[in-house]
Structure formats: structure tokens, C-alpha cells
Design a protein around this motif. Structure first.
Motif, PDB file in Angstrom:
ATOM      1  N   CYS A   1       0.799  -1.229   0.000  1.00  0.00           N
ATOM      2  CA  CYS A   1       0.000   0.000   0.000  1.00  0.00           C
ATOM      3  C   CYS A   1       0.828   1.275   0.000  1.00  0.00           C
ATOM      4  O   CYS A   1       0.251   2.374  -0.073  1.00  0.00           O
ATOM      5  CB  CYS A   1      -0.948  -0.003   1.201  1.00  0.00           C
ATOM      6  SG  CYS A   1      -2.291  -1.209   1.061  1.00  0.00           S
ATOM      7  N   VAL A   2       2.159   1.175   0.091  1.00  0.00           N
ATOM      8  CA  VAL A   2       2.984   2.388   0.008  1.00  0.00           C
ATOM      9  C   VAL A   2       3.888   2.386  -1.218  1.00  0.00           C
ATOM     10  O   VAL A   2       4.761   3.245  -1.347  1.00  0.00           O
ATOM     11  CB  VAL A   2       3.845   2.594   1.286  1.00  0.00           C
ATOM     12  CG1 VAL A   2       2.954   2.858   2.486  1.00  0.00           C
ATOM     13  CG2 VAL A   2       4.770   1.408   1.548  1.00  0.00           C
ATOM     14  N   LEU A   3       3.676   1.434  -2.129  1.00  0.00           N
ATOM     15  CA  LEU A   3       4.494   1.417  -3.339  1.00  0.00           C
ATOM     16  C   LEU A   3       4.178   2.625  -4.220  1.00  0.00           C
ATOM     17  O   LEU A   3       3.096   3.221  -4.131  1.00  0.00           O
ATOM     18  CB  LEU A   3       4.240   0.128  -4.125  1.00  0.00           C
ATOM     19  CG  LEU A   3       4.711  -1.170  -3.470  1.00  0.00           C
ATOM     20  CD1 LEU A   3       4.495  -2.339  -4.424  1.00  0.00           C
ATOM     21  CD2 LEU A   3       6.170  -1.099  -3.044  1.00  0.00           C
ATOM     22  N   PRO A   4       5.110   3.010  -5.069  1.00  0.00           N
ATOM     23  CA  PRO A   4       4.859   4.116  -6.001  1.00  0.00           C
ATOM     24  C   PRO A   4       3.607   3.863  -6.845  1.00  0.00           C
ATOM     25  O   PRO A   4       3.225   2.723  -7.096  1.00  0.00           O
ATOM     26  CB  PRO A   4       6.110   4.143  -6.869  1.00  0.00           C
ATOM     27  CG  PRO A   4       7.180   3.543  -6.005  1.00  0.00           C
ATOM     28  CD  PRO A   4       6.490   2.481  -5.194  1.00  0.00           C
ATOM     29  N   LYS A   5       2.963   4.942  -7.256  1.00  0.00           N
ATOM     30  CA  LYS A   5       1.763   4.939  -8.104  1.00  0.00           C
ATOM     31  C   LYS A   5       0.506   4.460  -7.379  1.00  0.00           C
ATOM     32  O   LYS A   5      -0.479   4.089  -8.013  1.00  0.00           O
ATOM     33  CB  LYS A   5       1.982   4.107  -9.378  1.00  0.00           C
ATOM     34  CG  LYS A   5       3.162   4.557 -10.239  1.00  0.00           C
ATOM     35  CD  LYS A   5       3.331   3.680 -11.455  1.00  0.00           C
ATOM     36  CE  LYS A   5       4.513   4.124 -12.285  1.00  0.00           C
ATOM     37  NZ  LYS A   5       4.738   3.256 -13.469  1.00  0.00           N
ATOM     38  N   MET A   6       0.556   4.476  -6.046  1.00  0.00           N
ATOM     39  CA  MET A   6      -0.601   4.022  -5.278  1.00  0.00           C
ATOM     40  C   MET A   6      -1.710   5.064  -5.298  1.00  0.00           C
ATOM     41  O   MET A   6      -1.462   6.262  -5.149  1.00  0.00           O
ATOM     42  CB  MET A   6      -0.176   3.731  -3.828  1.00  0.00           C
ATOM     43  CG  MET A   6      -1.278   3.135  -2.932  1.00  0.00           C
ATOM     44  SD  MET A   6      -1.978   1.610  -3.587  1.00  0.00           S
ATOM     45  CE  MET A   6      -0.507   0.622  -3.887  1.00  0.00           C
ATOM     46  N   LYS A   7      -2.934   4.585  -5.470  1.00  0.00           N
ATOM     47  CA  LYS A   7      -4.126   5.446  -5.428  1.00  0.00           C
ATOM     48  C   LYS A   7      -4.676   5.456  -4.011  1.00  0.00           C
ATOM     49  O   LYS A   7      -4.789   4.423  -3.368  1.00  0.00           O
ATOM     50  CB  LYS A   7      -5.166   4.919  -6.391  1.00  0.00           C
ATOM     51  CG  LYS A   7      -6.516   5.652  -6.328  1.00  0.00           C
ATOM     52  CD  LYS A   7      -7.509   5.008  -7.300  1.00  0.00           C
ATOM     53  CE  LYS A   7      -8.879   5.665  -7.206  1.00  0.00           C
ATOM     54  NZ  LYS A   7      -9.848   5.040  -8.158  1.00  0.00           N
ATOM     55  N   TYR A   8      -5.039   6.642  -3.518  1.00  0.00           N
ATOM     56  CA  TYR A   8      -5.637   6.789  -2.200  1.00  0.00           C
ATOM     57  C   TYR A   8      -6.983   7.505  -2.338  1.00  0.00           C
ATOM     58  O   TYR A   8      -7.109   8.463  -3.096  1.00  0.00           O
ATOM     59  CB  TYR A   8      -4.731   7.607  -1.254  1.00  0.00           C
ATOM     60  CG  TYR A   8      -3.394   6.953  -0.990  1.00  0.00           C
ATOM     61  CD1 TYR A   8      -3.209   6.113   0.104  1.00  0.00           C
ATOM     62  CD2 TYR A   8      -2.312   7.211  -1.833  1.00  0.00           C
ATOM     63  CE1 TYR A   8      -1.980   5.530   0.348  1.00  0.00           C
ATOM     64  CE2 TYR A   8      -1.074   6.626  -1.591  1.00  0.00           C
ATOM     65  CZ  TYR A   8      -0.912   5.788  -0.503  1.00  0.00           C
ATOM     66  OH  TYR A   8       0.310   5.202  -0.267  1.00  0.00           O
ATOM     67  N   TYR A   9      -7.968   7.040  -1.609  1.00  0.00           N
ATOM     68  CA  TYR A   9      -9.263   7.703  -1.600  1.00  0.00           C
ATOM     69  C   TYR A   9      -9.279   8.789  -0.520  1.00  0.00           C
ATOM     70  O   TYR A   9      -8.592   8.711   0.469  1.00  0.00           O
ATOM     71  CB  TYR A   9     -10.372   6.686  -1.327  1.00  0.00           C
ATOM     72  CG  TYR A   9     -10.775   5.928  -2.560  1.00  0.00           C
ATOM     73  CD1 TYR A   9     -11.644   6.475  -3.492  1.00  0.00           C
ATOM     74  CD2 TYR A   9     -10.282   4.645  -2.804  1.00  0.00           C
ATOM     75  CE1 TYR A   9     -12.013   5.785  -4.635  1.00  0.00           C
ATOM     76  CE2 TYR A   9     -10.650   3.942  -3.933  1.00  0.00           C
ATOM     77  CZ  TYR A   9     -11.514   4.526  -4.848  1.00  0.00           C
ATOM     78  OH  TYR A   9     -11.883   3.835  -5.973  1.00  0.00           O
TER      79      TYR A   9
END
Length: 362
Positions: free
Chosen positions: A354-362
């Protein structure tokens, strides 16, 4: 449509699903299919290609199916993946209690509890990255040096595809050949090393390769950017008054466990992010960094360690870094019959995803 009607419809869908054949002729995983609903199967926004999404336990029982990490599809290679879970089942380099060779298997079993979203950070990994479980490295349990060669070759292939490996150990020896492959691709990398032990011994019982030596070997071979190395959670009795003198002499930042007691590690991680900058970073997390009251299933436990909350803070504190690989090592299931150590390891690996690059967050 009511929720009960939707649930019945979705349950019927999973029950009647037909497993296709993969291009190689082997049985493809049933979740690697074309998707019918955007709720279950989020699209890639640019290409329309679907992501792999674990089945929801609302509709598919957790105890069913062949265990893969987070019940993701199994895939034989890293081709087409942004990130992959991979096991390295060895304990040949262990100096005390064995059993870490069973770590990847037990982590996969306990990972059935994982769901699709991170409720704490609102990360949506399966809407962001194509992820699968690509199985285990075919290790040689009789020959540690040959195993290191096999690991290095396997990770060269994984990294060549552009995939970020998330590794389930296995004892900490595995970090050495993994970092050999990582440095071949990215050059010397920063390292966030979470552990009860520095793992910088030179020779142990006449051997230079073992789970107490990987980061000494990495420094000698120029695999690490030593000014961007931090070791967190170190503790326990030692062979000299300052067990971490060598680490500091290389330029490592050492955060001993005593500096972590009774406090949040979010401020420390803010400093670590500044230290790491924008360069490539590898995260290596030994489960014995946690106090054995929380994670007894490990080979070399030390009292007065980190809490699971602090472990999560460390990983979440890596958000925004250029992570090029992560591992979670030293889970030894025989020493924790509850499965809680492996369950903790599975959750920490999910946090890493969940902290890798390109992660989407709501």
C-alpha cells in the motif's frame, strides 16, 4: 437492487465461474478473468485493462481455495505485473531456532484475512497496481551458497520485467542475493532495515554467508548507498560494549529500540524520508524487530522490542519513497502455534504493498 439481492447475484457468479486455460496450457487462476462489474473488477483508467482483485470473503469463504498471498491469482512469472509476492523458503542460514523455511507458506495461509482496501490510509492497491503471487524461488535446502545464486538469478528475471518484488522469507540471508540483483538494476540503493539485529557480522563459525551477515556483504560489494541506510529497532545483548559501532562507521543511522520505547515513530520516519530523498530504496523487515510478546514465531527473539503499531508506522512512513523492493523475513511458524506471527507478517506485507509508487488513495 437491494444489498441482499446483490449479494445473492455475486455469490451465484462466483459459484458458476468457469476456469479458463492459460496461454501456456496450465490452468489459469479463476480470478484472472475478464470482469463484468466495476465494483468487483476496477479498470485501468488509461487502457481499460483489468486489475487482479482478490475475492471478497462476503461471497467466497476464506477457508476455500488454494492459498496464495491475499488470495490473489497465481502466475508463474512476473511478466505484466507492477508488483509481485514471492516466497523464499529457507532457514539454512539460521543460527538459532529453525523453521523459517515454512514462513512463506504460513504467511499465505494467514493472508486470507486481508481485504482489498487499507482502511487506515485509504489506499486502493488493486485499483493501482497489477499484482499476483508468483510462487517460490526453487531453493536448495542443502547448499546455502547455491541457494543464494538461485535467488539472485530469480530476482534478476523479476526486476527485468519492471516488477517490484514483495518477498516472504525465509531467513534474513535472502536479503543479500536479492540486493545483489536490485543493485544491478538500480545501482546502490538506500535501505530501511527494521530488525532486532544489525546483521553486519563478518564471519560466523567460519562462514561469511548467513542470516547475521547480509548487510556486511552488501556494503563490501557496494550494493548500498551507506548515507541512505537506517536500521531501526536494534537491541539485545552483544559481543562488545557497542554492537553497532561498525554500522555507524559506515554512515548508517542506527535507531536502537530504547529510542523507540513509549513513542510514535512517525517523527522518526519523517526524518528518514528526508534522508532517503528521491533515490531507490529497499525495505527489509525482520519480524523479530517486534517484541516476541507480539511475534513469538521467529528464530532469534529479543525482548523489549517494537510494537505492531510501530511496525505499521514505519511502513506507512515509507509512503512517497521510491521503493524498489521489500521483504518480510524470519517468520518461523513452529514457534507460534496460534499463527499470529504469520498473520502479523501478512498484514505488514499488505502495508508494504500500500505504500508502493503509483498508489491510489481515496
Amino acid at each position: 437492487m437491494s444489498y441482499s439481492e446483490l449479494a445473492a447475484s455475486m455469490f451465484s457468479f462466483w459459484r458458476t465461474l468457469t476456469i479458463p486455460r492459460a496461454a501456456s496450457g496450465t490452468a489459469a487462476d479463476l480470478f484472472f478473468l475478464s470482469r463484468q462489474t466495476s465494483v468487483l473488477y476496477p479498470n485501468r483508467k488509461c487502457s481499460g485493462k483489468k486489475y487482479n482483485v482478490p475475492p471478497s470473503a462476503e461471497f467466497v469463504a476464506r477457508v476455500s481455495g488454494i492459498p496464495t498471498m491475499a488470495k490473489l491469482p497465481f502466475q508463474e512469472t512476473a511478466d505484466g505485473l507492477d508488483a509481485a509476492f514471492i516466497g523464499v523458503p529457507i532457514d539454512t542460514g539460521t543460527s538459532n531456532r529453525p523453521g523459517a523455511r515454512f514462513g512463506p507458506r504460513q504467511i499465505r495461509v494467514e493472508s486470507a484475512m486481508l481485504r482489498s482496501y487499507n482502511s487506515g490510509t485509504r489506499a486502493a492497491p488493486y485499483e493501482s497496481l497489477m499484482v499476483a503471487d508468483i510462487g517460490d524461488v526453487n531453493v536448495n535446502v542443502y547448499d546455502l551458497k547455491d541457494t543464494c545464486k538461485r535467488i539472485r538469478e530469480a530476482y534478476r528475471k523479476i526486476l527485468a520485467t519492471g516488477c517490484i518484488p514483495l518477498t516472504m522469507g525465509g531467513d534474513h540471508t535472502i536479503a543479500y542475493p536479492i540486493l545483489q540483483a536490485v543493485a544491478e538494476k538500480h545501482g546502490p540503493v538506500g535501505l530501511i532495515h527494521v530488525d532486532a539485529h544489525a546483521d553486519t557480522s563478518d564471519v560466523v563459525l567460519g562462514e561469511k554467508i548467513g542470516h547475521g551477515t547480509p548487510f556486511r556483504r552488501c556494503v563490501e560489494e557496494g550494493l548500498l548507498d551507506c548515507k541512505r541506510v537506517v536500521q531501526i529497532g536494534l537491541r539485545g545483548s552483544g559481543y562488545s560494549p557497542d554492537s553497532y559501532e561498525w554500522s555507524r562507521a559506515q554512515g548508517f543511522r542506527v535507531v536502537q529500540a530504547e529510542e523507540c520505547w513509549f513513542k510514535s515513530l512517525a517523527p522518526v520516519m519523517a526524518e528518514v524520508r528526508g534522508q532517503m530523498g528521491g533515490g531507490p530504496v529497499y525495505l527489509s523487515f525482520d519480524i523479530d524487530a517486534l517484541d516476541p510478546g507480539f511475534a513469538p514465531g521467529t528464530g532469534t527473539p529479543e525482548i523489549a522490542g517494537l510494537t505492531p503499531i510501530q511496525g505499521v508506522e514505519i511502513i506507512r512512513g515509507c509512503r512517497g519513497l521510491n521503493l524498489v523492493g521489500c521483504d518480510l523475513v524470519e517468520v518461523s511458524p513452529p514457534y507460534d502455534t496460534t499463527g499470529n506471527t504469520a498473520l502479523t507478517g501478512a498484514n505488514l506485507l499488505f502495508e508494504m504493498l500500500c505504500v508502493l509508487p503509483k498508489m491510489k488513495y481515496y
